[in-house]
Design a protein around this motif. Structure first.
Motif, mmCIF file in Angstrom:
data_model
loop_
_atom_site.group_PDB
_atom_site.id
_atom_site.type_symbol
_atom_site.label_atom_id
_atom_site.label_comp_id
_atom_site.label_asym_id
_atom_site.label_seq_id
_atom_site.Cartn_x
_atom_site.Cartn_y
_atom_site.Cartn_z
ATOM 1 N N UNK A 1 0.705 -1.268 -0.065
ATOM 2 C CA UNK A 1 0.174 -0.049 -0.041
ATOM 3 C C UNK A 1 0.870 1.344 -0.038
ATOM 4 N N UNK A 2 1.910 1.260 0.875
ATOM 5 C CA UNK A 2 2.910 2.497 0.786
ATOM 6 C C UNK A 2 3.216 2.816 -0.481
ATOM 7 N N UNK A 3 3.637 1.894 -1.428
ATOM 8 C CA UNK A 3 4.020 2.328 -2.929
ATOM 9 C C UNK A 3 2.967 2.989 -3.808
ATOM 10 N N UNK A 4 1.633 1.950 -3.269
ATOM 11 C CA UNK A 4 0.554 2.491 -4.048
ATOM 12 C C UNK A 4 0.149 4.071 -3.718
ATOM 13 N N UNK A 5 -0.017 4.234 -2.462
ATOM 14 C CA UNK A 5 0.210 5.770 -2.019
ATOM 15 C C UNK A 5 1.013 6.585 -2.703
ATOM 16 N N UNK A 6 2.421 6.357 -2.884
ATOM 17 C CA UNK A 6 3.341 7.171 -3.318
ATOM 18 C C UNK A 6 3.057 7.561 -4.899
ATOM 19 N N UNK A 7 2.745 6.400 -5.480
ATOM 20 C CA UNK A 7 2.657 6.669 -7.100
ATOM 21 C C UNK A 7 1.389 7.461 -7.140
ATOM 22 N N UNK A 8 0.310 7.303 -6.369
ATOM 23 C CA UNK A 8 -1.037 8.097 -6.373
ATOM 24 C C UNK A 8 -0.752 9.739 -6.387
ATOM 25 N N UNK A 9 0.251 9.911 -5.212
ATOM 26 C CA UNK A 9 0.444 11.364 -5.139
ATOM 27 C C UNK A 9 1.468 11.753 -6.224
ATOM 28 N N UNK A 10 2.355 11.035 -6.854
ATOM 29 C CA UNK A 10 3.453 11.292 -7.833
ATOM 30 C C UNK A 10 2.652 11.629 -9.033
ATOM 31 N N UNK A 11 1.391 11.219 -9.395
ATOM 32 C CA UNK A 11 1.013 11.483 -10.731
ATOM 33 C C UNK A 11 -0.352 12.421 -10.558
ATOM 34 N N UNK A 12 -0.397 12.916 -9.284
ATOM 35 C CA UNK A 12 -1.483 13.876 -8.868
ATOM 36 C C UNK A 12 -2.983 13.321 -8.974
ATOM 37 N N UNK A 13 -2.939 12.252 -8.370
ATOM 38 C CA UNK A 13 -4.336 11.672 -8.222
ATOM 39 C C UNK A 13 -4.952 11.489 -6.666
ATOM 40 N N UNK A 14 -4.291 12.176 -5.847
ATOM 41 C CA UNK A 14 -4.503 12.165 -4.498
ATOM 42 C C UNK A 14 -6.022 12.438 -4.191
ATOM 43 N N UNK A 15 -6.554 13.603 -4.809
ATOM 44 C CA UNK A 15 -7.887 13.862 -4.409
ATOM 45 C C UNK A 15 -8.873 13.065 -5.061
ATOM 46 N N UNK A 16 -8.693 12.216 -6.002
ATOM 47 C CA UNK A 16 -9.842 11.428 -6.930
ATOM 48 C C UNK A 16 -9.439 9.947 -6.852
ATOM 49 N N UNK A 17 -8.238 9.621 -5.820
ATOM 50 C CA UNK A 17 -7.931 8.165 -5.944
ATOM 51 C C UNK A 17 -8.967 7.301 -5.611
ATOM 52 N N UNK A 18 -10.127 7.720 -4.861
ATOM 53 C CA UNK A 18 -11.090 6.715 -4.537
ATOM 54 C C UNK A 18 -12.337 6.896 -5.220
ATOM 55 N N UNK A 19 -12.305 7.482 -6.350
ATOM 56 C CA UNK A 19 -13.597 7.812 -7.135
ATOM 57 C C UNK A 19 -13.286 6.789 -8.014
ATOM 58 N N UNK A 20 -14.679 6.245 -8.905
ATOM 59 C CA UNK A 20 -14.498 5.380 -9.919
ATOM 60 C C UNK A 20 -13.802 5.994 -11.421
ATOM 61 N N UNK A 21 -13.223 5.246 -11.913
ATOM 62 C CA UNK A 21 -12.283 5.447 -13.112
ATOM 63 C C UNK A 21 -13.094 5.886 -14.048
ATOM 64 N N UNK A 22 -14.448 5.081 -14.254
ATOM 65 C CA UNK A 22 -15.534 5.491 -15.263
ATOM 66 C C UNK A 22 -15.602 6.806 -15.311
ATOM 67 N N UNK A 23 -15.674 7.406 -14.298
ATOM 68 C CA UNK A 23 -16.037 9.042 -14.498
ATOM 69 C C UNK A 23 -14.893 9.983 -14.904
ATOM 70 N N UNK A 24 -13.885 9.499 -15.034
ATOM 71 C CA UNK A 24 -12.427 10.195 -15.331
ATOM 72 C C UNK A 24 -12.436 10.515 -16.391
ATOM 73 N N UNK A 25 -11.953 12.044 -17.023
ATOM 74 C CA UNK A 25 -11.411 12.291 -18.122
ATOM 75 C C UNK A 25 -10.363 11.429 -18.705
ATOM 76 N N UNK A 26 -10.201 11.643 -20.123
ATOM 77 C CA UNK A 26 -9.022 10.674 -20.828
ATOM 78 C C UNK A 26 -7.661 11.321 -20.010
ATOM 79 N N UNK A 27 -7.498 12.426 -19.789
ATOM 80 C CA UNK A 27 -6.212 12.684 -19.063
ATOM 81 C C UNK A 27 -6.145 12.234 -17.633
ATOM 82 N N UNK A 28 -7.104 12.142 -16.934
ATOM 83 C CA UNK A 28 -7.100 11.422 -15.541
ATOM 84 C C UNK A 28 -6.978 10.203 -15.558
ATOM 85 N N UNK A 29 -7.467 9.430 -16.685
ATOM 86 C CA UNK A 29 -7.112 8.212 -16.891
ATOM 87 C C UNK A 29 -6.053 7.627 -17.244
ATOM 88 N N UNK A 30 -5.223 8.650 -18.148
ATOM 89 C CA UNK A 30 -3.909 8.481 -18.094
ATOM 90 C C UNK A 30 -3.113 8.459 -17.214
#
Length: 199
Positions: free
Chosen positions: A154-183
């Motif tokens: 989990x520590x590495x998962x949390x690290x890459x989430x912050x690294x790519x700027x997904x911290x605020x939306x990491x618990x949201x469903x990917x189906x609602x993401x824009x193409x950029x967020x999905x990337x």
């Protein structure tokens, strides 16, 4: 890998070089290097990080998707494929990642056959399709599931989430993401195993 503070590039510095045969599928073999964006291994004594493709061919029955392609991607250089749809770019990347089996030829990642690697996610980080995620799954759960297959916690998962700027939306469903967020999710997956090479 270390990344310099300046990650942009000047088109005037772009150096085009031919890395494979010309012809019907020659579009695949054009590569470019971006001299102002460099990545260097920091571990002493580590072997050079690179991709070697030798006489690579892929046929689907009577259709030739990739024809005798040979090139080397050197460490510390960003390299890209240029070519129209159907030129064989994605097929080549899939063969590098051992997702497709070549009809003939050879691919080596970091000096070995990628299929024989004991820790594939540490050798090659891959992003081919940005939305290759179940739309009902939260981004963090997707990363946790992939991490579990490779013994990544989990520590590495949390690290890459912050690294790519997904911290605020990491618990949201990917189906609602824009193409950029999905990337960004795809980039997080590619970085998850701390790979020596990223495709």
């Amino acid at each position: 890998l270390t990344f310099p503070a300046r990650t942009g590039y000047d088109r005037r510095l772009m150096d085009y070089r031919q890395v494979g045969p010309c012809g019907r599928f020659g579009a695949v073999s054009a590569a470019f290097t971006l001299p102002t964006f460099r990545m260097t291994a920091t571990t002493e004594g580590e072997q050079p990080v690179m991709i070697e493709v030798e006489n690579l061919t892929k046929r689907y029955r009577d259709k030739v998707a990739v024809d005798g392609l040979t090139f080397t991607v050197s460490p510390g250089v960003v390299t890209g494929f240029l070519g129209p749809n159907g030129a064989g770019k994605s097929t080549t990347l899939r063969m590098i990642a051992a997702l497709d089996v070549p009809t003939s030829g050879r691919v080596r990642v970091n000096g070995r056959d990628y299929r024989s690697s004991p820790a594939p996610m540490a050798e090659l980080g891959l992003l081919l399709e940005a939305k290759a995620v179940h739309p009902g799954r939260p981004a963090r759960d997707h990363l946790l599931a992939i991490g579990q297959t490779a013994g990544i916690g989990k520590a590495r998962v949390n690290e890459v989430i912050e690294l790519v700027g997904l911290g605020d939306v990491a618990r949201k469903r990917v189906g609602g993401f824009s193409l950029g967020m999905a990337q960004r999710v795809g980039i997080a997956v590619a970085l998850l195993g701390r790979p020596r090479t990223i495709v």
